[in-house]
Motif scaffolding. Structure first.
Motif, PDB file in Angstrom:
ATOM      1  N   LYS A  88       8.854   6.339  19.765  1.00 56.62           N
ATOM      2  CA  LYS A  88       8.419   5.136  20.466  1.00 56.62           C
ATOM      3  C   LYS A  88       8.832   5.162  21.936  1.00 56.62           C
ATOM      4  O   LYS A  88       8.157   4.614  22.788  1.00 56.62           O
ATOM      5  N   ALA A  89       9.980   5.778  22.201  1.00 54.67           N
ATOM      6  CA  ALA A  89      10.501   5.693  23.572  1.00 54.67           C
ATOM      7  C   ALA A  89      11.382   6.889  23.882  1.00 54.67           C
ATOM      8  O   ALA A  89      11.868   7.576  22.982  1.00 54.67           O
ATOM      9  N   LEU A 142       7.115   4.715  25.554  1.00 54.83           N
ATOM     10  CA  LEU A 142       7.748   3.830  26.526  1.00 54.83           C
ATOM     11  C   LEU A 142       8.890   4.610  27.188  1.00 54.83           C
ATOM     12  O   LEU A 142       9.614   5.351  26.518  1.00 54.83           O
ATOM     13  N   GLU A 169       0.346   3.844  36.488  1.00 57.16           N
ATOM     14  CA  GLU A 169       0.265   3.961  35.026  1.00 57.16           C
ATOM     15  C   GLU A 169       1.634   4.318  34.426  1.00 57.16           C
ATOM     16  O   GLU A 169       1.890   4.028  33.257  1.00 57.16           O
ATOM     17  N   ARG A 183       4.346   1.649  31.821  1.00 48.24           N
ATOM     18  CA  ARG A 183       5.002   1.972  30.547  1.00 48.24           C
ATOM     19  C   ARG A 183       6.509   2.216  30.709  1.00 48.24           C
ATOM     20  O   ARG A 183       7.124   2.913  29.909  1.00 48.24           O
ATOM     21  N   THR A 184       7.058   1.679  31.778  1.00 50.45           N
ATOM     22  CA  THR A 184       8.492   1.872  32.015  1.00 50.45           C
ATOM     23  C   THR A 184       9.226   0.539  32.010  1.00 50.45           C
ATOM     24  O   THR A 184       8.739  -0.439  32.590  1.00 50.45           O
ATOM     25  N   LEU A 218       2.829   9.671  29.161  1.00 48.33           N
ATOM     26  CA  LEU A 218       1.445   9.197  29.197  1.00 48.33           C
ATOM     27  C   LEU A 218       0.630   9.851  28.079  1.00 48.33           C
ATOM     28  O   LEU A 218      -0.123   9.189  27.373  1.00 48.33           O
ATOM     29  N   PRO A 253       6.997  -4.281  31.267  1.00 48.64           N
ATOM     30  CA  PRO A 253       5.773  -4.894  30.752  1.00 48.64           C
ATOM     31  C   PRO A 253       6.000  -6.348  30.320  1.00 48.64           C
ATOM     32  O   PRO A 253       6.983  -6.661  29.640  1.00 48.64           O
ATOM     33  N   ASN A 262       1.894   8.430  24.717  1.00 49.73           N
ATOM     34  CA  ASN A 262       2.012   6.977  24.619  1.00 49.73           C
ATOM     35  C   ASN A 262       3.447   6.509  24.338  1.00 49.73           C
ATOM     36  O   ASN A 262       3.697   5.729  23.422  1.00 49.73           O
TER      37      ASN A 262
END
Ligand code: PMP
Ligand code: GLU
Length: 401
Positions: A167-168, A200, A226, A230-231, A195, A254, A198
């Motif tokens: 996830k991250a 984080l 972009e 996502r950061t 990216l 986000p 996908n």
């Protein structure tokens, strides 16, 4: 009565860094002459204009609940800082002020992660990340980095660890405990992977001002819009302004994620302390030359400690580019004997240094290393010199035993 704890509570241990710092403070209070290299905090006083702002806040009666996620004045100061330092524009709804960066990270882990999720963590790592991930029920996937490569992330090794459950990824540059500062090129490669898969990006930039030898701190979010999207940037005033006790940190990222973190905070701590928020506004808006002075002093301390460590037989110490920690490799000392036993690991060395030489440091194990110990070079130069004299004598005794 023995209480059966929730399973979740059994997944975590107390912070080893805070534990060590607290026991050293207790020993010093009892009159023991300990030189403290364990504390992960600047030894400077909080600058006076910041303390004055807090006193003024008390006098003006700014002593009640504030909005849960922080006062507008502080959020605006944070937004201006992101723009001035990194060219990053955010909305106020994208900022959450918490009780320290650690609390911001905790909120994030709780609202982002669940059973089955994986988080990639470059190793050595700061002690609290794996426990926060475990508490949220997720799994830490370690990404080893090497001293010989200045602890840079190898993009191939990173990609090999990405699964459908990832996830991250957590980044901490400048890093605790290694002092590593990631280059723009490495950050670009990490961003490309984030990216593509996908992910984080959690970027803990709490040591951003502590960079030396003309190194540059690059905030990964500034690489492209972009990437910014996502950061989650995590930062705070603890280290930059010698404000560890005030407990003000923040996350910027986000909107939906920040909103969920705010809901959790609303049902747990409520707002961070009103007075400390006013002090943080003064810190961020005030004359930044105080920071430059502190960093200059830290640089002298860094050079002094590293030079001394490098001259000690059995100790290898690379020059850390950022933060305020030396992270010497002590593997040659493992297996050495002393009057009361053998050094089997970094923890044994730390115990030996404390009892034999009266110097406090933190062993590498809770940072994910069985070959290193961590020393904060926050005490002043004479103190470091004395600590290093003691360190040298204690290690000599080991080598001769
Ligand atoms: N991140 C890192 C890497 C740290 O070393 C620390 C130090 N405590 C923190 C976050 C948390 O800082 P604070 O909670 O004091 O803002
Ligand atoms: N981050 C500091 C350290 O690593 C302070 C203690 C903590 O919060 O872990 O020592």
């Amino acid at each position: 009565m023995t209480m059966k704890l929730a399973t979740r509570a059994t997944r975590i241990a107390p912070s080893p860094t805070l534990n060590m710092a607290a026991s050293v403070k207790r020993m010093v209070a009892q009159g023991e002459k300990i030189i403290d290299f364990s504390a992960g905090e600047p030894a400077f006083e909080t600058p006076e204009f910041i303390r004055d702002a807090a006193i003024a806040a008390i006098r003006e009666g700014f002593t009640h609940y504030t909005p849960v996620t922080g006062i507008d004045e502080l959020k605006e100061a944070i937004l201006d800082k992101c723009l001035a330092d990194h060219g990053l524009r955010y909305e106020k709804s994208q900022v959450l002020v918490s009780c320290g960066a650690k609390h911001a990270l905790y909120n994030l882990a709780q609202v982002l992660l669940e059973e089955g999720d994986e988080v990639i963590l470059p190793t050595p790592y700061w002690v609290s990340y794996p426990d926060q991930i475990a508490l949220a029920g997720a799994r830490t996937v370690l990404l080893p980095t090497e001293e010989v490569h200045e602890y840079a992330i190898d993009p191939e090794a990173l990609e090999a660890r990405i699964t459908p459950r990832t996830k991250a990824i957590i980044l901490n540059s400048p890093g605790n405990p290694t002092g590593a500062v990631y280059s723009r090129r490495i950050l670009e490669e990490i961003a490309t992977l984030a990216l593509r898969y996908n992910l984080l990006i959690v970027s803990d930039e709490i040591y951003e001002r502590m960079v030396y030898d003309k190194r540059e701190h690059v905030s990964i979010a500034s690489l492209a819009p972009e990437v910014q999207a996502r950061t989650v940037l995590v930062n705070g005033v603890s280290k930059t302004y010698a404000m560890t006790g005030w407990r003000i940190g923040y996350a910027v990222g986000p909107t939906d994620l920040i909103a969920a973190m705010g809901h959790l905070q609303s049902q747990s701590t409520s707002n961070p302390t009103s007075i400390a928020q006013k002090a943080a506004v003064a810190a961020l808006r005030g004359d930044q030359s105080v920071v430059q002075e502190m960093v200059r002093a830290l640089d002298d301390r860094r050079q002094c400690m590293v030079k001394r460590l490098q001259a000690i037989p059995g100790v290898q110490c690379p020059v850390p580019g950022g933060a305020f920690y030396a992270f010497p490799n002590i593997s040659e000392l493992i297996g050495r004997r002393h009057a009361n036993g053998t050094i089997a690991n970094p923890s044994d060395l730390v115990a030996y240094l404390l009892s034999k030489a009266g110097i406090a440091c933190v062993p590498g194990e809770p940072f994910g290393s069985t070959s290193h110990i961590r020393l904060s070079y926050t005490p002043d130069v004479p103190c470091i010199e004395e600590g290093m004299d003691r360190f040298e004598a204690a290690v000599k005794a080991l080598m001769e035993a």
